[in-house]
Enzyme design. Structure first.
Site, PDB file in Angstrom:
ATOM      1  N   LYS A  20       0.847  -1.190   0.000  1.00 41.88           N
ATOM      2  CA  LYS A  20       0.000   0.000   0.000  1.00 41.88           C
ATOM      3  C   LYS A  20       0.885   1.243   0.000  1.00 41.88           C
ATOM      4  O   LYS A  20       2.041   1.182   0.450  1.00 41.88           O
ATOM      5  CB  LYS A  20      -0.896   0.008   1.252  1.00 41.88           C
ATOM      6  CG  LYS A  20      -1.865  -1.152   1.336  1.00 41.88           C
ATOM      7  CD  LYS A  20      -2.660  -1.129   2.629  1.00 41.88           C
ATOM      8  CE  LYS A  20      -1.802  -1.477   3.828  1.00 41.88           C
ATOM      9  NZ  LYS A  20      -1.381  -2.877   3.862  1.00 41.88           N
ATOM     10  N   TYR A  35      -5.074   2.047   8.776  1.00 41.76           N
ATOM     11  CA  TYR A  35      -5.580   1.020   7.857  1.00 41.76           C
ATOM     12  C   TYR A  35      -6.902   0.458   8.377  1.00 41.76           C
ATOM     13  O   TYR A  35      -7.008   0.043   9.529  1.00 41.76           O
ATOM     14  CB  TYR A  35      -4.553  -0.105   7.720  1.00 41.76           C
ATOM     15  CG  TYR A  35      -4.962  -1.201   6.762  1.00 41.76           C
ATOM     16  CD1 TYR A  35      -5.060  -0.943   5.401  1.00 41.76           C
ATOM     17  CD2 TYR A  35      -5.239  -2.478   7.227  1.00 41.76           C
ATOM     18  CE1 TYR A  35      -5.431  -1.941   4.520  1.00 41.76           C
ATOM     19  CE2 TYR A  35      -5.604  -3.483   6.349  1.00 41.76           C
ATOM     20  CZ  TYR A  35      -5.696  -3.208   4.997  1.00 41.76           C
ATOM     21  OH  TYR A  35      -6.070  -4.203   4.120  1.00 41.76           O
TER      22      TYR A  35
END
Length: 774
Positions: free
Chosen positions: A8, A320
């Site tokens: 990510k 997250y």
């Protein structure tokens, strides 16, 4: 050049910070000199669909089943083309690659599948990061490992990915096609997780509906000790007639006990006092957050996921959001003052609480040993304009922020007292629970229906700790109450989500139950679950959309179609056993005790057996009453895109146009030839009615509200003739008259070239003596 491929963007940023060198942000990567750091957005690749291997698979046909595209291929996910091309270019120039995905099996697969797709032969290292704190990242950078050590982990994740696709594609097509033969128009979607989820709902519904209420009795004794009234509940003795939950079921017995105790002396047999510190609820993982959002605000799990995505990407105020973990790395404790300040700046409702929080307190949440691939969902050090958020975004942010603030409040201190009373040889018990120091619980004082908090039946108004054992008293009254057992509660979205994380408790086979629990042994908050926090909400949403489950108020119940599908599936498909068995084999693959191909061979054999069974036996499923196909008189007409076709296609190719959502089946006799029948035929964006004996009979009528308009014979569709134009020699076209029934005129086909010659019809041929320009 060393190339880091992160899972990510935020992990890529953490790696850049850990490298500690000057970095330049480029289009899709960071240039750190000899190191390049790029990133994915989750999986950039996906397994190819059957039609990507062979175009004929685009049309579902039971004769093609089963479909086993092995070896499998990947394709780029829609929207990921730009970033995957960046990675490919960087790979071509790299000398060493570092797989920088999350530490779990899906993370390993996410980057390894890219390397396999691009046929990478360069050395690959592995970095293991489960904490984006710079200190932790630097430590991980100094402990790079050979990616080959994790080949088993990659193969294990790949096994599940390929098997899920083979299982889902084949059985979904097989069951759907079999359902269509019975007149169903819906797709009967089958999946390793979604059908056991449906099974949970169906079984709960049937337990609820089939519950036979039984009667049990409670006895409440009212006692006086030192002029204080105490109510206590009868504790059944060994000889008491009780059910499996230790509830008294004998009315005569309980009535006799009550009569024996009324007005009789009583004594406090025991007083047990305990002061207990209670820790704050842990920070949220996605599942708990979805459950609380559903319980408190009626926000669906799928909506909660999208809201957290916005809070993370648009506002950048939470970490997250798809985490399955509730714990935090110990190093993050140092960030507390900055995070609390960001909450203070963002959420006005929590300003007071954020100010009172003590960042020196280190709660049980800060435990690196319990952190998995991701840590709990908490606020970031970024603040945002709270007023610019939607109401639901505010609600979700405040839940996450409150849970974080609670980690920096003192523990709640309670005094618990258990009082045991003896009267005429019968035992009664009662409890008191007095909060001495509320601590973090003041933040949750309005959460009366939160089952994570201690809302037991203990008396919170009387403190029994001052009572002494051997104190004499009297039983002033004994009240018997008749009660009825309740059926298992129907699912709500909140309770269903929680059950998905601990579904092992419903498995009958002890060995399979053990396997499913072992699967989650390293995951705090999961106890033998199916699915993942990131997929469960979309699976529930899919079951709603396909008509297998529906809402009844706040309850989730199965539909008739959902139950029918459940009942025709083999038991293995509607219970979590398959996930447990696959996990066992995946662990064997990871440990090199089983090969990927051996595992897939077993999956393919199961699929092939099931396809053969359905093709032979069909589906014992009832469709809604449909229209029988007039052409074959065996099949049922089902709705397609813009028309209706026979369920026995391709054996029967009968098709019918659609009007007002229904098939136009009526076929009136042709009024001209009397032998044929008129059929509604699409023409451009409209329809007309034509004789089925065409071209022998060319009769046609305009369509009017799904019926032939007999008052206006013909249509705007001309016919080419063998006659020629006298002026330019081009063929003449025969046009039906719009003014007069069964009359025609002839026009030159060279009209577009400038010839406007027109002729009157003379008994089926053009009258050249009456030619004129149109």
């Amino acid at each position: 050049m060393r190339l880091f491929i992160a899972e990510k963007p935020e992990l890529a940023e953490a790696i850049v910070a850990g490298l500690g060198v000057k970095a330049s942000r480029r289009d899709g990567y960071y240039d750190c000199g000899d190191d390049i750091v790029t990133w994915c957005y989750g999986h950039l690749l996906e397994l190819c669909d059957p039609e990507d291997y062979d175009p004929r698979y685009k049309k579902w046909n039971k004769l093609d089943l089963p479909i086993f595209p092995i070896p499998w291929k990947y394709k780029v996910k829609k929207g990921a083309e730009k970033q995957i091309n960046v990675i490919k270019t960087l790979l071509d120039n790299a000398t060493v690659v570092v797989n920088s995905a999350d530490c779990d099996s899906q993370g390993q697969l996410l980057v390894d599948e890219i390397l396999v797709h691009f046929k990478n032969e360069k050395p690959v290292q592995r970095i293991l990061i489960n904490d984006n704190n710079t200190k932790a990242v630097k430590k991980a950078l100094n402990n790079l490992r050979d990616n080959r050590e994790f080949f088993g982990l990659y193969q294990s994740a790949l096994a599940q990915s390929v098997a899920d696709q083979l299982y889902g594609y084949n059985l979904t097509r097989c069951y759907t096609l079999a359902g269509q033969e019975k007149g169903l128009s819906q797709v009967l979607s089958i999946g390793r997780v979604q059908t056991p989820l449906l099974g949970l709902v169906v079984r709960r519904d049937r337990l609820h509906e089939g519950h036979e209420s039984s009667v049990y009795y409670t006895l409440t004794g009212s006692f006086t000790f030192n002029q204080q009234l105490v109510n206590a509940t009868y504790n059944p003795s060994a000889e008491a007639p009780v059910d499996d939950k230790k509830r008294v079921i004998g009315k005569a017995f309980i009535t006799a006990v009550a009569e024996q105790c009324k007005g009789k002396p009583a004594i406090i047999a025991a007083v047990e006092v305990q002061e207990k510190e209670e820790s704050a609820p842990l920070p949220y993982n996605l599942l708990r957050l979805q459950a609380d959002a559903s319980r408190k605000f009626s926000i669906t799990s799928d909506k909660t996921l999208s809201i957290t995505q916005a809070l993370r990407e648009k506002y950048k105020v939470i970490t997250y959001n798809r985490s399955d973990c509730e714990y935090l790395p110990e190093d993050q404790h140092d960030d507390a003052p900055a995070v609390l300040n960001a909450i203070y700046q963002t959420g006005s409702v929590l300003k007071g609480a954020a100010q009172k929080a003590d960042p020196t307190i280190k709660s049980r949440a800060f435990n690196s040993a319990n952190v998995s691939a991701h840590h709990g969902i908490i606020p970031t050090e970024n603040s945002a304009n709270f007023d610019q958020m939607s109401k639901q975004e505010q609600q979700i942010y405040l839940l996450i922020a409150r849970a974080y603030i609670a980690q920096f409040f003192p523990k709640q201190l309670c005094r618990l007292t258990k009082l045991t009373i003896d009267c005429e040889g019968h035992q009664f018990q009662t409890n008191s629970r007095i909060v001495l120091k509320p601590g973090w619980s003041i933040l949750y004082k309005n959460d009366k229906d939160n089952d994570e908090l201690d809302h037991s039946e203990a008396n919170t108004k009387q403190d029994f700790s001052e009572f002494q054992s051997k104190t004499d008293g009297v039983c002033t009254n004994a009240q018997v109450d008749e009660k009825k057992t309740k059926p298992p509660a129907l699912y709500t979205e909140s309770s269903l989500l929680k059950d998905l994380a601990r579904v092992a408790k419903y498995i009958e086979d002890p060995q399979i139950k053990k396997l499913l629990i072992e699967k989650d042994q390293d995951k705090k908050g999961e106890h033998g679950g199916i699915g993942t926090p990131a997929t469960r909400s979309s699976i529930i949403k899919g079951l709603f959309e396909r008509g297998f489950i529906e809402n009844k108020g706040k309850k989730i119940i199965s539909t008739k179609l959902g139950r029918q599908l459940h009942d025709v599936l083999p038991k293995m498909a509607v219970v979590p056993d398959m996930t447990a068995l696959w996990h066992q084999q995946q662990k064997q693959i990871e440990n090199n005790e089983l090969t990927l191909n051996e595992f897939l061979q077993g999956v393919c054999e199961y699929i092939e057996t099931e396809v053969q069974r359905i093709n032979t036996d069909g589906l014992a499923i009832e469709a809604k009453p449909g229209h029988k196909c007039p052409e074959c008189e065996k099949g049922i007409l089902r709705q397609r895109k813009g028309f209706w076709g026979c369920s026995r296609y391709p054996e029967c190719k009968g098709t019918y146009s659609e009007y007002a959502g229904k098939p136009v089946i009526a076929q009136p006799a042709c009024p001209n030839c009397t032998e044929g029948k008129l059929k509604r035929i699409p023409f451009k964006k409209n329809h007309f009615w034509g004789c089925n004996r065409h071209p022998e009979c060319k009769t046609n009528f305009p369509d009017k509200a799904g019926k032939p308009d007999f008052n206006n014979a013909g249509s705007s569709k001309p016919e080419k003739t063998n006659y020629a134009c006298e002026k330019c020699s081009k063929p003449l076209m025969k046009w039906p008259s719009k003014k007069k029934k069964n009359t025609y005129w002839y026009g030159c086909s060279g009209f577009k070239d400038g010839c406007k010659q027109k002729y009157v019809d003379d008994d089926g041929k053009p009258d050249y003596d009456k030619a004129k320009e149109k």
